[in-house]
Design an enzyme around this catalytic site. Sequence first.
Site, PDB file in Angstrom:
ATOM      1  N   ASP A 177       0.844  -1.199   0.000  1.00 16.39           N
ATOM      2  CA  ASP A 177       0.000   0.000   0.000  1.00 16.39           C
ATOM      3  C   ASP A 177       0.883   1.254   0.000  1.00 16.39           C
ATOM      4  OD1 ASP A 177      -2.324   1.481   0.126  1.00 16.39           O
ATOM      5  OD2 ASP A 177      -2.480   1.357   2.310  1.00 16.39           O
ATOM      6  N   GLU A 222       2.843   5.309  -3.829  1.00 13.36           N
ATOM      7  CA  GLU A 222       2.793   6.263  -4.977  1.00 13.36           C
ATOM      8  C   GLU A 222       4.028   7.160  -5.069  1.00 13.36           C
ATOM      9  OE1 GLU A 222       0.175   5.879  -2.752  1.00 13.36           O
ATOM     10  OE2 GLU A 222      -0.765   4.469  -4.130  1.00 13.36           O
ATOM     11  N   ASP A 265      -9.021   3.839  -2.460  1.00  9.81           N
ATOM     12  CA  ASP A 265     -10.033   4.268  -1.479  1.00  9.81           C
ATOM     13  C   ASP A 265     -11.276   4.857  -2.136  1.00  9.81           C
ATOM     14  OD1 ASP A 265      -8.027   3.449   0.163  1.00  9.81           O
ATOM     15  OD2 ASP A 265      -7.462   5.448   0.845  1.00  9.81           O
TER      16      ASP A 265
HETATM   17  C1  GLC Z   1      -4.878   3.298   2.706  1.00  9.84           C
HETATM   18  C2  GLC Z   1      -5.323   2.110   1.875  1.00  9.84           C
HETATM   19  C3  GLC Z   1      -6.429   1.386   2.590  1.00  9.84           C
HETATM   20  C4  GLC Z   1      -5.955   0.958   3.968  1.00  9.84           C
HETATM   21  C5  GLC Z   1      -5.481   2.175   4.759  1.00  9.84           C
HETATM   22  C6  GLC Z   1      -4.879   1.787   6.103  1.00  9.84           C
HETATM   23  O1  GLC Z   1      -5.879   4.241   2.781  1.00  9.84           O
HETATM   24  O2  GLC Z   1      -5.724   2.507   0.596  1.00  9.84           O
HETATM   25  O3  GLC Z   1      -6.858   0.277   1.849  1.00  9.84           O
HETATM   26  O4  GLC Z   1      -6.986   0.318   4.658  1.00  9.84           O
HETATM   27  O5  GLC Z   1      -4.505   2.877   4.014  1.00  9.84           O
HETATM   28  O6  GLC Z   1      -3.806   0.944   5.951  1.00  9.84           O
END
Ligand code: GLC
Length: 743
Positions: free
Chosen positions: A408, A411, A483
């Site tokens: 995650d 970017e 998200d």
């Molecule tokens: C980011 C991710 C999401 C995750 C969150 C906490 O917003 O896109 O999927 O739950 O971080 O880790």
Amino acid sequence: MKTIFFLIISALLIHQLQAQSLSKPLGNLKSYKKTSNGVVVQTDHGNLKATVYSANIIKIDITEHAAFNDFSYAVTALPDAQVKILIQDQRDNITISTDSLNLVITKKPVRVSLYNKQGVLVNGDDEAFGTSWIDDQITTYKKIFPDEKFIGLGEKTGGLNRRGSGYQNWNSDVPGYETRQDPLYATIPFYIGIRDSVVYGIFLDNSSKTQFNFGASQDRFSSFSVDNGDMNYYLLWHSSVAKILESYSWLTGRMPLPPMWSLGYHQCRWSYFPESEMMSLAKNFRDRKIPCDGLWFDIHYMQDYKVFTWSHDRFPDPEGMLTQLDNMGFKNVVIIDPGIKVEKGYAPYEDGVKKDMFIKYSDGKEYNGQVWPGWCAFTDFTKPDARVWWGTLFKEDIDQGIDGFWCDMNEIASWGAKTPDNLVFNFEGHPVSHRTGKNVFGLEMSRATYEGTLQLFKNKRPFVLTRSGFAGLQRYTAIWTGDNLAKDDHMLLGVRLVNSLGLSGVPFAGVDVGGFVGDASSELMARWITIGAFCPFYRSHKEYNGKDAEPWAFGENTEEISRNYIQLRYNLLPYIYSAFYEASQTGMPVQRSLAINYSHDNMIYQTDYENEYFFGPSILVAPCVSTVRATKVYLPEGIWFDFYNNKKYDGNSEMWYEAPLEKLPLFIKAGSFIPEQSPVQFTAQQPTDTLTLHVYYSSFNSHYVYYEDAGDQFDYQKGDYYKREMQLIASSKQLVLAKVEGN
Ligand code: GLC
């Protein structure tokens, strides 16, 4: 009189000179030379290289500099030395011919046009602008035709047909994004043009910030630009969108066969903790007989959000817990963020500093940005040693029993959302700034994670999910669209995003089912979970705040609908797995926009129908929102059968179709084969030994390839698989099963 005439001429000249200095054209051909697979042309203002990669793919490189920059993170293919090429110098142009195309480079000025063997212009430079520079930005302008459509470009919002829209590629962390927002998290600068009877692909292989204009705010041209760097693009020509996708995935690689468990249903939440909550979640699925394979750990499993640690208060015995979950048939995935907390005594940080693994500023100082754990350093995934080092960090998680990794925030995301441009990325030993490194950071993080876990798992298939990425990501990872919001329009946008990713070389994609931000109504959840069952990657996920979001949290009706559709997904796994096999062989996506098979049918681009798609080769899905109980459906040419009652429909037709929440509109194409297994609760559970094959009669011959293997390791590469081609002979209504291939 003479003076006035002179003044007018001078004014015109000055105006022209000013205009020219605003836009520097490539200019005329000064000289050229042949190479082993193309030509290099010197022009008034730069150099152009045309390289034949295959009979259907030609690369064009344009630079102002003396040397061409050939490096790419996206492309894995090399020019095929076997291709027959003919280079002819005619008076006004140079023509490069292969068996399937002619590339014409005009000399005055230098312009590039691609023709098929029938002499039809497939794609050509705009005569006025061709390729030119404005300051540092280089743009290629292409002729646009009134009926021309543009599809693909990866994870982009908007409609199926991108005509009239413009886009930018700059991987961004965009929580709760709008349905028309651009850019989102991932960059795939590849699109397909469709007009008349021709289709072609253009892949702009530059990781800097790039812009695309498909006739947005003007109707003179389509164009693509690189904000800093050179113009490097591939022209792909073929007879169909499917063949273009095959060529594109030949160039950038195809997905490996995924582990079977990753095709099951996944339940995620930010975050399930402590251990007792995770165990009760697991028990609920089994007690309620809702099939499920994946249970996910979001950031709260860690100690102070430090990657590669566990919070021992919340999870005192990770190994013991993971063993229990494994015994219940669950696989487990943990989230991994790229930010490594700056903290004395924290091994990944200290070791990373010692071994020089982190991204630095141009003055050599370590770059730190704030994410969940506070100030963090970031591994430079564009450095080969750093990728190997990162890969070793998964050892403990894997030894404890973790099956997959969720990359995650890559970017790179950090609080403030403005990663500075004066950071240096190693770029395989040829340092570049953040302007060129950013867009491949997520791709290379996924690669380091895939390659590292592949080593550690030995003969077990890795599973990686990423949020960010670049062209070629399919070689290492699945992707989800970040998200989103718990809203109907986001549910449909998600369908288009996954369709578009499929048109861009990425077959394994999904969305947060139910919506990440906000609370879905029980109707929305019901609809979304039925659509999700027909999406390559099937995971419910939700943010930290808000109500519970498990299938049983929305009342009995939604629970029942969820159970039925998740079960249907599991019954269809032999069909789905065969579709993934096809993706791994040809690049054909699992979720297929109708633009693949019906590219020239204008109806499929209409707003009412642009979300329709095929799931695998045979099942047409017509998704609709949760607030309606009937929807308009378009069935393209051919004969179709209602999935629920086998009612027959003639194609080329529109209709209203009843769609109560428990009935997602599904239609089967005549001539289809759909293998189905007996119900299981998780993928490792043995179904009965009877496989049911549904055959949908057609008046044309049709065929299907069924594929099966152990589903979790690599022995298929040694021949341990079962593959069987089937044919339906229409005239005799005979089903012919070919000899079994594999051990
Ligand atoms: C980011 C991710 C999401 C995750 C969150 C906490 O917003 O896109 O999927 O739950 O971080 O880790």
